[in-house]
Design an enzyme around this catalytic site. Sequence first.
Site, PDB file in Angstrom:
ATOM      1  N   HIS A 171       0.822  -1.224   0.000  1.00 32.76           N
ATOM      2  CA  HIS A 171       0.000   0.000   0.000  1.00 32.76           C
ATOM      3  C   HIS A 171       0.849   1.265   0.000  1.00 32.76           C
ATOM      4  O   HIS A 171       0.380   2.327  -0.385  1.00 32.76           O
ATOM      5  CB  HIS A 171      -1.004  -0.001   1.167  1.00 32.76           C
ATOM      6  CG  HIS A 171      -0.490   0.509   2.471  1.00 32.76           C
ATOM      7  ND1 HIS A 171      -0.136  -0.307   3.519  1.00 32.76           N
ATOM      8  CD2 HIS A 171      -0.260   1.766   2.914  1.00 32.76           C
ATOM      9  CE1 HIS A 171       0.270   0.440   4.532  1.00 32.76           C
ATOM     10  NE2 HIS A 171       0.214   1.691   4.193  1.00 32.76           N
ATOM     11  N   ASP A 192      -0.514  -7.364   1.976  1.00 28.98           N
ATOM     12  CA  ASP A 192       0.139  -6.049   1.891  1.00 28.98           C
ATOM     13  C   ASP A 192       1.664  -6.202   1.940  1.00 28.98           C
ATOM     14  O   ASP A 192       2.301  -5.973   2.968  1.00 28.98           O
ATOM     15  CB  ASP A 192      -0.374  -5.187   3.062  1.00 28.98           C
ATOM     16  CG  ASP A 192      -0.097  -3.713   2.861  1.00 28.98           C
ATOM     17  OD1 ASP A 192       0.364  -3.346   1.767  1.00 28.98           O
ATOM     18  OD2 ASP A 192      -0.357  -2.936   3.804  1.00 28.98           O
ATOM     19  N   GLY A 208       3.088   6.522   8.756  1.00 30.58           N
ATOM     20  CA  GLY A 208       4.493   6.767   8.432  1.00 30.58           C
ATOM     21  C   GLY A 208       5.377   5.592   8.812  1.00 30.58           C
ATOM     22  O   GLY A 208       6.508   5.483   8.370  1.00 30.58           O
ATOM     23  N   SER A 245       4.379   2.465   8.239  1.00 29.87           N
ATOM     24  CA  SER A 245       4.041   1.376   7.324  1.00 29.87           C
ATOM     25  C   SER A 245       5.243   0.888   6.553  1.00 29.87           C
ATOM     26  O   SER A 245       6.103   1.675   6.147  1.00 29.87           O
ATOM     27  CB  SER A 245       3.014   1.843   6.298  1.00 29.87           C
ATOM     28  OG  SER A 245       1.756   1.815   6.874  1.00 29.87           O
TER      29      SER A 245
HETATM   30  N1  ARG Z   1      -1.076   2.685   7.334  1.00 32.76           N
HETATM   31  C1  ARG Z   1      -0.080   3.295   8.128  1.00 32.76           C
HETATM   32  C2  ARG Z   1       1.036   3.824   7.224  1.00 32.76           C
HETATM   33  O1  ARG Z   1       0.797   3.894   6.029  1.00 32.76           O
HETATM   34  C3  ARG Z   1       0.336   2.456   9.298  1.00 32.76           C
HETATM   35  C4  ARG Z   1      -0.670   2.534  10.370  1.00 32.76           C
HETATM   36  C5  ARG Z   1      -0.428   1.637  11.508  1.00 32.76           C
HETATM   37  N2  ARG Z   1      -1.436   1.907  12.458  1.00 32.76           N
HETATM   38  C6  ARG Z   1      -1.472   1.384  13.681  1.00 32.76           C
HETATM   39  N3  ARG Z   1      -2.404   1.753  14.488  1.00 32.76           N
HETATM   40  N4  ARG Z   1      -0.565   0.537  14.055  1.00 32.76           N
HETATM   41  O2  ARG Z   1       2.043   4.330   7.642  1.00 32.76           O
END
Ligand code: ARG
Length: 239
Positions: free
Chosen positions: A30, A81, A188, A190
């Site tokens: 993603h 992912d 951030g 991810s």
């Molecule tokens: N989707 C997020 C990113 O693109 C990561 C989020 C993780 N969230 C969490 N609650 N652990 O950086």
Amino acid sequence: MVTDVAKICRTFHHCGAVIISPFHLLTTAHCLWDYRDTTGIYYVRVGDNVIEVLDDEEQDFDIEKIDFHEEFGVGPYLNNDIAVVHIKRTGVSGGIRFGNKVGPACLPPRDLFLSPAINLTVSGWGKNGYDQPQRQKGTNFVSKLNMAVVPVIQRATCKEEKVYGPEKISLGMFCAGLLEGGPDTCQGDSGGPAVAFLRLAKFHETRATLVGLTSWGYGCGRENKPGVYTQVSAIKWTL
Ligand code: ARG
């Protein structure tokens, strides 16, 4: 991973990734999917600690290509992912130079059993909080690499109605964190690693083994909304 918008001097942190060989990193699909036709605006930075400072062992690489999981997003939200980032092989470069601060993570054994007793170390330059009002201003990524330790949460618990319910957590995902809220990854982070310091029979010693990639969550650090990670050992992917 960093983006180099229009190749001007200023670059921005985008997502985490994990080195697995001198020419390959894993990240979450993603992170790059929406930019798959313009990956030239990204490059890979390894060995970073403080974003604004040129750290020891810091190295930048252009991206050759990205292999996304063929079934990314098929089924539950952000299912499968994972993506492999190949760095450009240029001239004499032997790829990423490993040192004291830069090195590959071990890949998990296929049959890795994720017991809820396992503590995982997660890290990244992601936000320090999701719910604070300051999130309105810019990205709020932190400037120095941050880490936290989070326990694996039993799959059945994570699928309870009050957590994420039965549909959202696929076999290629797992949850980690504290149900009462607390330490968590955030926007951030991810693509970055969730590693376990496992004793590997093969090496007769403890090694940082990649268990998960930071993928998603509702908010960050909220009660009953733990972080969700790509379960690297449960997904089929190839170099
Ligand atoms: N989707 C997020 C990113 O693109 C990561 C989020 C993780 N969230 C969490 N609650 N652990 O950086």
